[in-house]
Design an enzyme around this catalytic site. Structure first.
Site, short mmCIF file in Angstrom:
data_model
loop_
_atom_site.label_atom_id
_atom_site.label_comp_id
_atom_site.label_asym_id
_atom_site.label_seq_id
_atom_site.Cartn_x
_atom_site.Cartn_y
_atom_site.Cartn_z
N ASP B 93 -43.67 26.22 72.72
CA ASP B 93 -44.42 25.02 72.41
C ASP B 93 -45.91 25.30 72.33
O ASP B 93 -46.41 26.35 73.00
CB ASP B 93 -44.15 23.80 72.61
CG ASP B 93 -44.50 23.46 74.33
OD1 ASP B 93 -45.24 24.11 74.79
OD2 ASP B 93 -43.89 22.22 74.71
N SER B 94 -46.58 24.66 71.71
CA SER B 94 -48.07 24.90 71.51
C SER B 94 -48.97 23.82 72.46
O SER B 94 -50.35 24.19 72.73
CB SER B 94 -48.49 24.38 70.13
OG SER B 94 -48.28 23.09 69.85
N ASP B 267 -34.35 21.94 71.06
CA ASP B 267 -34.54 22.11 72.61
C ASP B 267 -34.57 20.64 72.96
O ASP B 267 -35.15 19.80 72.39
CB ASP B 267 -35.94 22.72 72.70
CG ASP B 267 -37.07 21.96 72.54
OD1 ASP B 267 -37.54 21.09 73.58
OD2 ASP B 267 -37.51 21.50 71.51
#
Lengths: 376, 376
Positions: B93-94, B267
């Site tokens: 993820d970011s 997720d």
């Protein structure tokens, strides 16, 4: 001897012995180290991995299991082996040691000990007869007499009182042992740090019909020299044809020195407890993975270990897992430590067989002192 | 498309798709569930067991890894795959979501977010460019744009502001993505619970050159109906030839309903977190192993599970481990839950292929509602 339980010394090197205990649930190669499975689990380890590490036998704790989930419940669920899915031998302690160290409000008399659970304060009684009954309910292969273990240092009078009480409890335990519900029962030598008491205890127990003899009340705070001195004192009085078990010991260094003095069996929480706290036992000695010097160390703990976790993961990764409080760190390091202890025992057995135990101990100790290339 | 990354839809059933994402590190069968490996470990699970459970891809968290052990350090140690010994695909993820939910003293402006670590209070900056750089340093296969995720409910004006900022950050992220250091980068649809904003976001992102599109900002507190409504709103605007990823979702029920609406990737920490707290996900629904009714239940969680732990251990044993606070309980149940999620995904893929997804969902939901013979 009970049907199915036997002990054979296959090789000796000085006082050290290499042998095999045979039980209906499997063979125990001695000198043996028993990982501790306190509450029906070797903490943080899959039972298949305990086996894969080389363990032939586990230790279970009567005190913990009687309180939770309860001995009768485990019996109803098919016994401890079935409950925790370990079909190999299990030795159970008698509960005496933990009653002294963990329970609240203990009251001891000739009959036994009344105490409060450290979990919920509930009241319980342990006597030699009840301890043996619990061990039978669990389905223990090797059962231990109920004894009183005193902390060291203590007065000679206190050591003597506890030793004599333990001898009387030994007789009651032996009598209560049900050979239909267990393979063997061991007596426990007590006597604090007083040589004459230790000898008296060893002599008296040797005359009872035990299947093995344990040395209790050591590694309870005394210096290593005292422990070794007591071992040297007691060993000549223990029957040579029965297994000798040093309870609650110890560090790798304690173990090699005790093996050299004739001990066949050990148990200790050290490898598992240390593994949960970031301490690794390796060929290179003890390594504290919390130490910042491991943060960027891409080398494994031991590239030649029999344990994949010790070969494959970097010290940096293990360091990270412990810094981050990750359960996987405990899982990996417990496995690594249990495997190292088993490797050490295998090395001791091979060295005794080859009659080169003294060399093995020197080389092993030097490797611990030298540390690894990573500077431990 | 980046060399080596491709997506193929192999079968459909209504809006649902069964397919494969191909990457140089392996194939990801979709619909796919990605176990969450927050801090370079799927908590309480050996990475080999994550693979054995059927996972093709893991998720790693930029926020956690940048703080500890640090992205540059992981890069020096050979990248995230090597560090944690998972040679298969990883999606990162970011960091945007966790900055909002975990960090202290956040300050957001056009450029990015300045925040304090929840671990030690140290100050950090995340911008689209830095997030992409971190993901490249980690060696992530599928990288996510940096976005701002708002909690629901929120005002329309707030949802719009965050959506537009996320679009500008999407452009900067896409530009900063280095195809030499990653296989793919996904855009993230935002817009809160406002249909028109979601559509605008989906349209704008579809015109950028992303390799996949995610739907973010859902499963953040809104009712399931709102989540499904937003999904139905957005799906028609997402390119059919690219993977659709619903971030942070969810329960098994969320997943089957989202798959039916065309989602390809998921997720969620649910299977692992629940596993550490005594909650099992099974074919028979959710089972709380802390419940006293399991204390003497000798039946396994699911005799037909693909996971040995679900077949072999009694509910009574698992109950005991959780009551005693034993790590092994978390280890076994995490494995059981991760395996169940993967079994569910395999069942969904097979059902789509056979064009009987509706039946599969009905039967699966009925089995959850019915519970097991043990009365769950």
């Amino acid at each position: 001897m009970t049907q199915g339980f036997s002990f054979e010394v296959q090789a000796t090197d000085g006082a050290a012995r290499k042998g095999e205990i045979t039980t209906p649930r499997g063979v125990i190669r001695t000198p043996a180290f028993m990982p501790v499975g306190t509450a029906a689990t070797v903490k943080a380890m899959f039972v298949e991995d305990v086996r894969a590490a080389g363990a032939d036998i586990l230790l279970g704790n009567v005190y913990h299991l009687m309180l939770r989930p309860g001995a009768e419940r485990i019996a109803r669920l098919g016994g401890l082996h079935h409950f925790m899915r370990w079909p190999y031998p299990i030795l159970t302690d008698s509960g005496g040691f933990q009653v002294m160290s963990l329970a609240k409000l203990r009251k001891l008399n000739e009959d036994g000990v009344t105490f409060q659970s450290h979990i919920d304060g509930s009241k319980h009684v342990l006597t030699p007869e009840r301890s043996m009954e619990i061990q039978a309910l669990l389905g223990s292969d090797i059962q231990m007499q109920f004894d009183e273990c005193v902390r060291l240092p203590c007065s000679d009078a206190e050591a003597e009182r506890a030793m004599r009480l333990s001898l009387r409890w030994a007789e009651r335990s032996r009598k209560a042992f049900d050979s239909a519900r267990g393979q063997a029962v061991f007596g426990i030598v007590q006597g604090g740090a007083v040589k004459s008491l230790r000898i008296e205890s060893a002599r008296a127990l040797s005359e009872m019909d035990f299947h093995g003899l344990a040395i209790g009340g050591l590694a309870v705070g005394e210096p290593q020299e005292v422990m070794l001195e007591m071992l040297e004192t007691v060993m000549p009085y223990l029957p040579a044809n029965k297994p000798h078990y040093l309870m609650g010991v110890g560090t790798p260094d304690d173990i090699v020195k005790a093996v050299a003095r004739g001990v066949d069996m050990f148990d200790c929480v050290m490898p598992t407890r240390a593994g949960r706290h970031g301490l690794a036992y390796t060929r290179f000695g003890k390594i504290n993975l919390m130490n910042a010097r491991h943060a960027e160390d891409s080398s494994p703990l031991d590239p030649e270990s029999s344990c994949p976790a010790a070969r494959n993961y970097s010290r940096a990764y293990l360091h990270h897992l412990f810094k981050a409080g990750e359960i996987l760190g405990m899982m990996l390091l417990t496995q690594i430590n249990v495997a190292y202890y088993q490797e050490l025992m295998a090395g001791l057995r091979a060295a005794i067989e080859a009659k080169r135990l003294a060399d093995f101990i020197i080389q092993t100790s030097e490797a611990w002192a030298r540390g690894s290339q990573s500077g431990d």
